[in-house]
Motif scaffolding. Structure first.
Motif, PDB file in Angstrom:
ATOM      1  N   GLY A  40       0.798  -1.224   0.000  1.00 15.56           N
ATOM      2  CA  GLY A  40       0.000   0.000   0.000  1.00 15.56           C
ATOM      3  C   GLY A  40       0.826   1.266   0.000  1.00 15.56           C
ATOM      4  O   GLY A  40       1.494   1.613  -0.970  1.00 15.56           O
ATOM      5  N   GLY A  41       0.801   1.971   1.128  1.00 13.94           N
ATOM      6  CA  GLY A  41       1.495   3.245   1.241  1.00 13.94           C
ATOM      7  C   GLY A  41       2.988   3.146   1.014  1.00 13.94           C
ATOM      8  O   GLY A  41       3.623   4.112   0.573  1.00 13.94           O
ATOM      9  N   LEU A  42       3.590   1.981   1.284  1.00 17.03           N
ATOM     10  CA  LEU A  42       5.021   1.795   1.027  1.00 17.03           C
ATOM     11  C   LEU A  42       5.308   1.943  -0.459  1.00 17.03           C
ATOM     12  O   LEU A  42       6.259   2.630  -0.855  1.00 17.03           O
ATOM     13  CB  LEU A  42       5.473   0.417   1.517  1.00 17.03           C
ATOM     14  N   PHE A  43       4.488   1.313  -1.283  1.00 18.92           N
ATOM     15  CA  PHE A  43       4.646   1.431  -2.736  1.00 18.92           C
ATOM     16  C   PHE A  43       4.462   2.878  -3.172  1.00 18.92           C
ATOM     17  O   PHE A  43       5.217   3.379  -4.019  1.00 18.92           O
ATOM     18  CB  PHE A  43       3.632   0.532  -3.447  1.00 18.92           C
ATOM     19  N   LEU A  44       3.479   3.566  -2.605  1.00 22.38           N
ATOM     20  CA  LEU A  44       3.226   4.956  -2.968  1.00 22.38           C
ATOM     21  C   LEU A  44       4.427   5.844  -2.665  1.00 22.38           C
ATOM     22  O   LEU A  44       4.806   6.691  -3.489  1.00 22.38           O
ATOM     23  CB  LEU A  44       1.993   5.484  -2.223  1.00 22.38           C
ATOM     24  N   VAL A  45       5.020   5.663  -1.508  1.00 24.46           N
ATOM     25  CA  VAL A  45       6.178   6.472  -1.121  1.00 24.46           C
ATOM     26  C   VAL A  45       7.351   6.204  -2.060  1.00 24.46           C
ATOM     27  O   VAL A  45       8.003   7.134  -2.552  1.00 24.46           O
ATOM     28  CB  VAL A  45       6.581   6.180   0.341  1.00 24.46           C
ATOM     29  N   VAL A  46       7.627   4.918  -2.305  1.00 23.78           N
ATOM     30  CA  VAL A  46       8.739   4.558  -3.191  1.00 23.78           C
ATOM     31  C   VAL A  46       8.497   5.093  -4.596  1.00 23.78           C
ATOM     32  O   VAL A  46       9.404   5.640  -5.237  1.00 23.78           O
ATOM     33  CB  VAL A  46       8.926   3.021  -3.225  1.00 23.78           C
ATOM     34  N   TYR A  47       7.255   4.950  -5.069  1.00 18.85           N
ATOM     35  CA  TYR A  47       6.919   5.421  -6.414  1.00 18.85           C
ATOM     36  C   TYR A  47       7.110   6.939  -6.536  1.00 18.85           C
ATOM     37  O   TYR A  47       7.671   7.424  -7.521  1.00 18.85           O
ATOM     38  CB  TYR A  47       5.469   5.057  -6.757  1.00 18.85           C
ATOM     39  N   LEU A  48       6.647   7.677  -5.520  1.00 24.00           N
ATOM     40  CA  LEU A  48       6.763   9.138  -5.554  1.00 24.00           C
ATOM     41  C   LEU A  48       8.226   9.579  -5.572  1.00 24.00           C
ATOM     42  O   LEU A  48       8.605  10.476  -6.337  1.00 24.00           O
ATOM     43  CB  LEU A  48       6.038   9.746  -4.348  1.00 24.00           C
ATOM     44  N   ILE A  49       9.049   8.931  -4.747  1.00 22.10           N
ATOM     45  CA  ILE A  49      10.480   9.261  -4.717  1.00 22.10           C
ATOM     46  C   ILE A  49      11.118   8.995  -6.082  1.00 22.10           C
ATOM     47  O   ILE A  49      11.870   9.825  -6.614  1.00 22.10           O
ATOM     48  CB  ILE A  49      11.201   8.454  -3.619  1.00 22.10           C
ATOM     49  N   LEU A  50      10.810   7.849  -6.663  1.00 26.77           N
ATOM     50  CA  LEU A  50      11.380   7.498  -7.969  1.00 26.77           C
ATOM     51  C   LEU A  50      10.848   8.411  -9.074  1.00 26.77           C
ATOM     52  O   LEU A  50      11.579   8.760 -10.007  1.00 26.77           O
ATOM     53  CB  LEU A  50      11.066   6.037  -8.298  1.00 26.77           C
ATOM     54  N   ALA A  51       9.582   8.806  -8.975  1.00 23.89           N
ATOM     55  CA  ALA A  51       9.008   9.696  -9.983  1.00 23.89           C
ATOM     56  C   ALA A  51       9.724  11.043  -9.999  1.00 23.89           C
ATOM     57  O   ALA A  51       9.969  11.619 -11.064  1.00 23.89           O
ATOM     58  CB  ALA A  51       7.512   9.896  -9.730  1.00 23.89           C
ATOM     59  N   LEU A  52      10.063  11.545  -8.809  1.00 25.47           N
ATOM     60  CA  LEU A  52      10.711  12.855  -8.685  1.00 25.47           C
ATOM     61  C   LEU A  52      12.203  12.814  -9.018  1.00 25.47           C
ATOM     62  O   LEU A  52      12.825  13.862  -9.189  1.00 25.47           O
ATOM     63  CB  LEU A  52      10.519  13.399  -7.276  1.00 25.47           C
ATOM     64  N   THR A  53      12.765  11.628  -9.099  1.00 24.46           N
ATOM     65  CA  THR A  53      14.202  11.492  -9.373  1.00 24.46           C
ATOM     66  C   THR A  53      14.451  10.734 -10.675  1.00 24.46           C
ATOM     67  O   THR A  53      14.807  11.321 -11.694  1.00 24.46           O
ATOM     68  CB  THR A  53      14.892  10.768  -8.206  1.00 24.46           C
ATOM     69  N   PHE A  54      14.223   9.453 -10.647  1.00 24.07           N
ATOM     70  CA  PHE A  54      14.449   8.577 -11.792  1.00 24.07           C
ATOM     71  C   PHE A  54      13.541   8.932 -12.971  1.00 24.07           C
ATOM     72  O   PHE A  54      14.008   9.129 -14.103  1.00 24.07           O
ATOM     73  CB  PHE A  54      14.213   7.126 -11.340  1.00 24.07           C
ATOM     74  N   GLY A  55      12.237   9.024 -12.715  1.00 24.89           N
ATOM     75  CA  GLY A  55      11.291   9.340 -13.786  1.00 24.89           C
ATOM     76  C   GLY A  55      11.534  10.721 -14.369  1.00 24.89           C
ATOM     77  O   GLY A  55      11.507  10.907 -15.594  1.00 24.89           O
ATOM     78  N   PHE A  56      11.757  11.699 -13.493  1.00 26.96           N
ATOM     79  CA  PHE A  56      12.045  13.064 -13.929  1.00 26.96           C
ATOM     80  C   PHE A  56      13.261  13.100 -14.844  1.00 26.96           C
ATOM     81  O   PHE A  56      13.267  13.765 -15.894  1.00 26.96           O
ATOM     82  CB  PHE A  56      12.285  13.950 -12.700  1.00 26.96           C
ATOM     83  N   THR A  57      14.312  12.385 -14.481  1.00 25.48           N
ATOM     84  CA  THR A  57      15.555  12.382 -15.254  1.00 25.48           C
ATOM     85  C   THR A  57      15.334  11.883 -16.669  1.00 25.48           C
ATOM     86  O   THR A  57      15.761  12.515 -17.650  1.00 25.48           O
ATOM     87  CB  THR A  57      16.613  11.502 -14.554  1.00 25.48           C
ATOM     88  N   LEU A  58      14.679  10.749 -16.810  1.00 21.31           N
ATOM     89  CA  LEU A  58      14.473  10.173 -18.137  1.00 21.31           C
ATOM     90  C   LEU A  58      13.469  10.984 -18.949  1.00 21.31           C
ATOM     91  O   LEU A  58      13.622  11.137 -20.171  1.00 21.31           O
ATOM     92  CB  LEU A  58      14.001   8.729 -18.009  1.00 21.31           C
ATOM     93  N   LEU A  59      12.457  11.539 -18.285  1.00 20.35           N
ATOM     94  CA  LEU A  59      11.435  12.306 -18.996  1.00 20.35           C
ATOM     95  C   LEU A  59      12.026  13.597 -19.581  1.00 20.35           C
ATOM     96  O   LEU A  59      11.837  13.898 -20.768  1.00 20.35           O
ATOM     97  CB  LEU A  59      10.279  12.638 -18.054  1.00 20.35           C
ATOM     98  N   VAL A  60      12.742  14.348 -18.765  1.00 21.56           N
ATOM     99  CA  VAL A  60      13.314  15.607 -19.248  1.00 21.56           C
ATOM    100  C   VAL A  60      14.381  15.337 -20.308  1.00 21.56           C
ATOM    101  O   VAL A  60      14.524  16.099 -21.275  1.00 21.56           O
ATOM    102  CB  VAL A  60      13.887  16.440 -18.076  1.00 21.56           C
ATOM    103  N   THR A  61      15.107  14.232 -20.182  1.00 21.71           N
ATOM    104  CA  THR A  61      16.125  13.877 -21.168  1.00 21.71           C
ATOM    105  C   THR A  61      15.500  13.604 -22.532  1.00 21.71           C
ATOM    106  O   THR A  61      15.968  14.115 -23.562  1.00 21.71           O
ATOM    107  CB  THR A  61      16.920  12.635 -20.701  1.00 21.71           C
ATOM    108  N   GLU A  62      14.447  12.800 -22.552  1.00 22.53           N
ATOM    109  CA  GLU A  62      13.841  12.424 -23.832  1.00 22.53           C
ATOM    110  C   GLU A  62      13.163  13.613 -24.509  1.00 22.53           C
ATOM    111  O   GLU A  62      13.276  13.785 -25.731  1.00 22.53           O
ATOM    112  CB  GLU A  62      12.858  11.276 -23.632  1.00 22.53           C
ATOM    113  N   VAL A  63      12.455  14.429 -23.735  1.00 23.65           N
ATOM    114  CA  VAL A  63      11.801  15.605 -24.323  1.00 23.65           C
ATOM    115  C   VAL A  63      12.851  16.568 -24.878  1.00 23.65           C
ATOM    116  O   VAL A  63      12.691  17.121 -25.971  1.00 23.65           O
ATOM    117  CB  VAL A  63      10.908  16.314 -23.282  1.00 23.65           C
ATOM    118  N   ALA A  64      13.949  16.749 -24.143  1.00 26.86           N
ATOM    119  CA  ALA A  64      15.021  17.647 -24.589  1.00 26.86           C
ATOM    120  C   ALA A  64      15.691  17.131 -25.854  1.00 26.86           C
ATOM    121  O   ALA A  64      16.004  17.907 -26.770  1.00 26.86           O
ATOM    122  CB  ALA A  64      16.052  17.821 -23.479  1.00 26.86           C
ATOM    123  N   ILE A  65      15.908  15.822 -25.935  1.00 27.11           N
ATOM    124  CA  ILE A  65      16.499  15.231 -27.144  1.00 27.11           C
ATOM    125  C   ILE A  65      15.593  15.482 -28.346  1.00 27.11           C
ATOM    126  O   ILE A  65      16.058  15.852 -29.433  1.00 27.11           O
ATOM    127  CB  ILE A  65      16.726  13.711 -26.955  1.00 27.11           C
TER     128      ILE A  65
END
Length: 465
Positions: A40-65
């Motif tokens: 439950g909430g454990l997955f949500l916390v992990v997902y949010l952290i990864l979204a703000l770091t890992f997901g953000f990194t790949l998303l901004v990279t691909e759009v910029a490319i």
């Protein structure tokens, strides 16, 4: 070529189209299932952290490319560095593999939507309904044709009159439906036969972290599940965001738009859990929350059947909402393929759309037959048993997408350096928030996490205790 290239009319059009791509079937059924499975909430916390770091990194990279090269995924990587053309080929293979089976699943959603509209919701809740439908030799193909034709029509009309105009209508409508169903789900109250469970109790199961009995391997599974979900959720490593980025105007604020996509997608993913998990908990208890991939087509219709007349109305709204989400995503998948064909060969949009539509249909027919005439069971390295559709999904999502993402990190992090993306993001004097984080993620942390994810997909960790 650059001057004639289509573009979104503004940042709002880009954000809605990109969010439409991101908000798809993965958000609606996969996110709630993983959240229920992973504490439950454990997955949500992990997902949010990864979204703000890992997901953000790949998303901004691909759009910029995409914006920097004004090219789709097939040719953009070679434009960044001529020795990395191979990465564009792999990236463009991902949507090519995904489109046929995604449209098949979209056809399944259309089938259930029509079933509830025509008053056959109780039939759809029957134990053998879903299996009987997908194993039929004709019906799934018919629905696949309809869904694929709708996808092709929107892409056929182009970036502005098709994708952008379509997204500006469906995305606000989808958000309204998601919020409405989420509010209703929280108000549900089961009777004595359901131990008087309430939607609020189900919501707490969803958001309160539960680490009882979890070991190191279980925590690793949660992290890998959350990271894998990000691929589905924000449409990274499949060429889509590179393609959409190529339509993003130079004068618009790239970082602001990327942040908006992150926020929109995360809110919808969270609300998908609010829609589904409280209702499943009320009517099926905790055991029902382990329904897995069959949650949307097997467990949810049973819940609607128990709601009486209200269930039919909610069922119509729910599957209509899922249909919108599936269609916005399938459009982006097809656009990545069509744009690659246009950039590589110079062919017309109409011709590229028609050819890919025919190819996707032919492959889709074969995959549909995987549930009847061509049925077989094949063990995958990750421990699951697969049919044709599952094999295509495994190859694209579990193997090729991590490879594309790893390659993207290596290219930007070490070959052409992060400054390439940073300069593109700040070309109009904008501020690059999380710049230090971005550099550390793209060079070190993201490639390591992705490599671990790839190893997990190959079954390396299956025997860990």
């Amino acid at each position: 070529m650059e001057q004639k290239r289509n573009s979104f009319s503004g940042s709002i059009g880009f954000v809605l189209a990109a969010a439409g791509s991101a908000v798809g079937l993965g958000n609606i059924w996969r996110f709630p299932y993983l959240a229920a499975k992973d504490g439950g909430g454990l997955f949500l916390v992990v997902y949010l952290i990864l979204a703000l770091t890992f997901g953000f990194t790949l998303l901004v990279t691909e759009v910029a490319i995409g914006r920097k090269t004004k090219q789709s995924c097939l040719t953009a990587y070679g434009n960044i560095h001529k020795k990395w053309k191979w990465l564009g080929s792999i990236a463009s293979a991902v949507p090519f593999i995904i489109l046929p089976y995604y449209c098949i699943i979209g056809g399944w959603v259309l089938k259930y939507c029509i079933a509830f509209i025509t008053g056959q919701g109780l039939d759809a809740a029957g134990d053998g309904y879903f299996t009987g439908f997908i194993s039929s030799p004709v019906e799934p193909i018919v629905y696949n044709v309809v869904f694929l034709a709708a996808t092709c029509f929107i892409v056929f009309r182009g970036v502005n009159k098709g994708i952008e105009a379509f997204s500006k209508v469906l995305m606000p409508a989808l958000l309204v439906l998601v919020v409405g169903i989420s509010i209703y789900s929280l108000t549900i109250h089961g009777g004595p036969e359901n131990d008087n469970r309430t939607g609020i109790e189900g919501f707490l199961v969803y958001v309160v972290p539960n680490i009882d009995g979890m070991g190191l391997k279980d925590i690793l599974v949660v992290v890998m599940d959350a990271m894998g979900q990000l691929f589905y959720s924000i449409s990274i490593a499949m060429g889509i965001m590179v393609t959409y980025g190529s339509y993003f105007k130079d004068k618009d604020n790239l970082m602001k738009s990327v942040n908006q996509i992150e926020i929109f997608d995360t809110i919808v993913a969270f609300l998908a859990g609010v829609m589904i998990i409280p209702a499943v908990f009320v009517f099926l208890g905790r055991d029902g929350m382990s329904a897995g991939p069959g949650l949307m087509f097997v467990a949810i219709p049973k819940i609607f059947a128990q709601m009486g007349i209200a269930g039919r109305i909610i069922g119509i709204v729910f599957f209509l909402m899922v249909l919108f989400a599936a269609l916005t995503s399938s459009v982006s998948i097809l656009e990545a393929i069509v744009a690659s064909a246009i950039d590589k060969t110079g062919t017309s949009r109409k011709k590229a759309t028609l050819i890919e539509g025919v190819v996707a249909l032919a492959i889709g027919v074969v995959i549909c037959m995987g549930y009847n005439l061509l049925y077989f069971e094949f063990p995958l390295p990750n421990g699951t048993t697969a049919q044709l559709l599952d094999i295509a999904d495994y190859l694209s999502n579990n193997i090729l997408m991590p490879i594309v993402a790893i390659g993207t990190c290596l290219l930007i992090g070490w070959i052409v350096k992060p400054k390439t993306v940073i300069d593109e993001v700040t070309k109009n004097g904008e501020r690059f928030g999380r710049k230090i984080l971005y550099i550390v993620m793209v060079r070190f942390i993201a490639p390591i996490l992705l490599f671990i994810l790839l190893l997990g997909s190959l079954g390396v960790f299956n025997n860990l205790t």
